[in-house]
Design a protein around this motif. Structure first.
Motif: not given
Length: 648
Positions: A387-389, A412-415, A456-461, A560-568
């Motif tokens: 639902d959130a995605l 039901r969610h198209g996955a 997590l939202s699509v935009e955050a992804a 290398r690894i990074a972390v994005a500042d996103v709402p999750a």
């Protein structure tokens, strides 16, 4: 575009032709060179001539990897805020560390590129190993003059890509004379330093049986007198001239006076020919080349010369005889003239400019990532995740619990729903999902691992993906996360587990271990190129540590690894089941991880530290916390893997 280049070898005027051509092609180049450097066996002082773009810096030290420069010219050049810093120095060199330190002190954020010719993999002593590792990881790119050097840099953890750019030659100055093949007397030549590994003694021995051959040796070095003595011993001293060093038009004239150039280099355990500029200069001068098949020479000469086994006077002699045959001489001359054009300074500068432009260009937009969710029980948790995605991304759900309600939620969610057939664990579920994604035609896409209890939202992804592709050697990007109810931040950065880290924790100093080594796997976007390079998750980690292990393997391969500042958000412990079972899996995975990366001895150190810390905490902590610590001490004293296997 303003580029700052640092190159100690630029004392030689001919080698500044790269910068001249770059400026002709519209690149604003500043150059810091050594004031004096040993080239061709003698000290050469910088003469700027009409090159207003070059400044000299005094140097301390004479070895290319063990010297430093007066920092003042570099500091002033950095003050112009270049768009790119081009370090034409090896990654392990002291001067490389010096320039990068000055860059940091000056607050310059421009990307930098490195140069390497080293085509033998070497493990340098400390601190050169540290300098190499640090400089490679943050480099936007590196350019190399042979393919082997690029492979070595990539294996050692080069942050950006390796671009093969040959060394250049002034094909206008090194131009052929109008002449026919030799008839009566053949003039052979050697040009280069007189050192043991250059194999000039092999060339002298090849000369012995041919009274109609003469040899002109251009260059200097520590072997000069020994080679003179050898020529006398062989009875050929009257046919061998030691002409000393030459450069510029004088050197070009010497090439034109030759019928054949010999390059008899000898491979050594710590040295191979890295490019062979003299072969290119000879080809541009219309002089056939007979050279050792060693190091980078075959790639430089190609089919425009004759290659012979190194260290064999008889084979070198036969190669020269072949080159002197009139028809073959004309053929080699024509091929060499044609091949030399690819090494023109104009072409080299164009390749260099293209590298700069690719570094500064905006990153290309990748296709949307494919979302992969490994579910186990609790269909309602998966429902909240989907639902959130929302819609807009392809989603595959691998169900380790084979539940009909989970299938209903996914479809039901198209996955795409995949029944794992059994509980494969997280790593096994991910690997199965990766196979399904490839079969679906998305094998070229990045993969977003998403826990069912994460939101997590699509935009955050998509924002995470933009971060992922902002640097070439980013393997994975995690997400900043909060707890859904309290809104408290979730710790997403962790240091890699180590044997000594267990003892730091045991001493109550765990707060000091704040390194950003890996990101938790609840929301983790994996780059497709990294998956192709590193491989799938290790299924020996049934639950926990699998993402830690994958990121450690990525780290070891220079990613290398990074972390994005996103709402999750992430609830945690959302895999379902008995907490004690999850605890056993957690500790067993810790043992597998330490054994895999540190061996049996490392595991015993880690185990002892964990037991010591748990006993100490069990003695002082009240209630459930003390009981958990004592239970952990018992589990590690017995062995977590053995305990988990006995309980299964």
């Amino acid at each position: 575009m303003h580029v700052l280049r640092v190159a100690h070898h630029a004392v030689v005027s001919e080698w500044r032709q790269r910068e001249r051509e770059l400026r002709e092609q519209g690149v604003d180049v500043s150059l810091v060179s050594a004031k004096v450097w040993n080239e061709g066996g003698r000290d050469v002082a910088l003469d700027a001539e009409d090159d207003a773009f070059v400044v000299g810096a005094r140097t301390v030290g004479k070895h290319p990897s063990v010297f430093g420069m007066d920092p003042r010219p570099i500091w002033r050049a950095l003050g112009r805020q270049p768009d790119v810093i081009d370090l034409h120095e090896e990654p392990n060199a002291l001067v490389t560390a010096e320039v990068l330190l000055l860059r940091r002190m000056r607050g310059v954020r421009a990307p930098y590129v490195l140069y390497s010719a080293q085509n033998i993999e070497k493990r340098y002593p400390i601190p050169f190993r540290w300098i190499e590792r640090a400089s490679l990881r943050s480099a936007a790119a590196a350019y190399v003059c042979n393919a082997e050097a690029g492979d070595i840099l990539n294996a050692k953890g080069l942050g950006g890509g390796a671009v093969e750019i040959p060394l250049g030659v002034d094909v206008g100055m090194f131009a052929p004379a109008d002449r026919e093949p030799p008839r009566d007397v053949a003039m052979l030549g050697y040009i280069g330093r007189l050192e043991e590994h250059k194999g000039v003694d092999v060339l002298l021995r090849a000369l012995v049986g041919h009274q109609d051959w003469r040899l002109r040796i251009t260059g200097d070095g520590p072997e000069r007198e020994r080679l003179r003595d050898l020529a006398r011993e062989l009875g050929i001293a009257d046919r061998v001239e030691f002409l000393g060093f030459a450069s510029g038009t004088a050197l070009a004239d010497r090439y034109r006076g030759l019928d054949v150039l010999a390059v008899p280099s000898l491979p050594r355990t710590n040295w191979l020919e890295q490019f062979c500029r003299v072969a290119v200069e000879a080809m541009a001068s219309g002089v056939p080349v007979v050279a050792s098949s060693s190091g980078a020479i075959p790639d430089v000469v190609g089919d425009a010369g004759i290659l012979v086994p190194p260290g064999n006077p008889e084979r070198l002699e036969r190669g020269v005889l072949e080159a002197l045959e009139p028809a073959r001489w004309k053929e080699l001359r024509a091929r060499g003239l044609d091949r030399a054009q690819r090494f023109s300074w104009q072409n080299v500068a164009a390749l260099q400019r293209s590298m700069y432009e690719s570094i500064l260009a905006a990153p290309s937009v990748a296709a949307d990532p494919h979302v992969l969710i490994v579910a186990y029980g609790a269909p309602e948790t998966l429902e909240g995740c989907l639902d959130a995605l929302g819609s807009g991304l392809a989603v595959t759900v691998v169900d380790n619990s084979s539940l009909a309600p989970t299938r209903e939620v996914a479809e039901r969610h198209g996955a795409r729903y995949v029944d794992a057939g059994r509980n494969r664990g997280f790593a096994g579920g991910v690997n199965l999902g990766l196979e399904i994604i490839e079969e679906a035609g998305h094998g070229d896409r990045d993969v977003l691992l998403l826990n069912p209890d994460a939101r997590l939202s699509v935009e955050a992804a998509r924002r995470m993906q933009r971060v992922l592709h902002s640097r070439r050697r980013l393997a994975a990007v995690g997400a900043t996360q909060t707890e859904p109810v309290s809104g408290a931040g979730v710790r997403v950065w962790w240091p890699f587990p180590t044997p000594w880290g267990a003892w730091i924790e045991a001493a109550g100093l765990g707060g000091l271990r704040r390194r950003h080594d890996f990101a938790i796997g609840s929301v983790l976007l994996l780059k497709r190129a990294a998956l192709d390079d590193i491989g799938c998750l290790d299924e020996r980690f049934f639950l926990y540590s699998e993402e830690t292990d994958w990121q450690r393997r990525a780290h070891d391969r220079g990613w290398r690894i990074a972390v994005a500042d996103v709402p999750a958000t992430h609830e945690g412990a959302g895999t379902g089941g008995d907490p004690r079972v999850r605890e056993r899996h957690f500790f067993a995975s810790a043992e597998r991880y330490i054994r895999k990366h540190y061996g049996a001895a490392g595991w015993q150190i880690y185990r002892a530290g964990t037991v010591a810390g748990a006993i100490a905490r069990g003695a002082v902590l009240p209630g459930e916390r003390g009981m958990a610590a004592r239970r952990r001490a018992r589990i590690f004293a017995r062995g977590p893997v053995a305990g988990a296997e006995a309980s299964s």
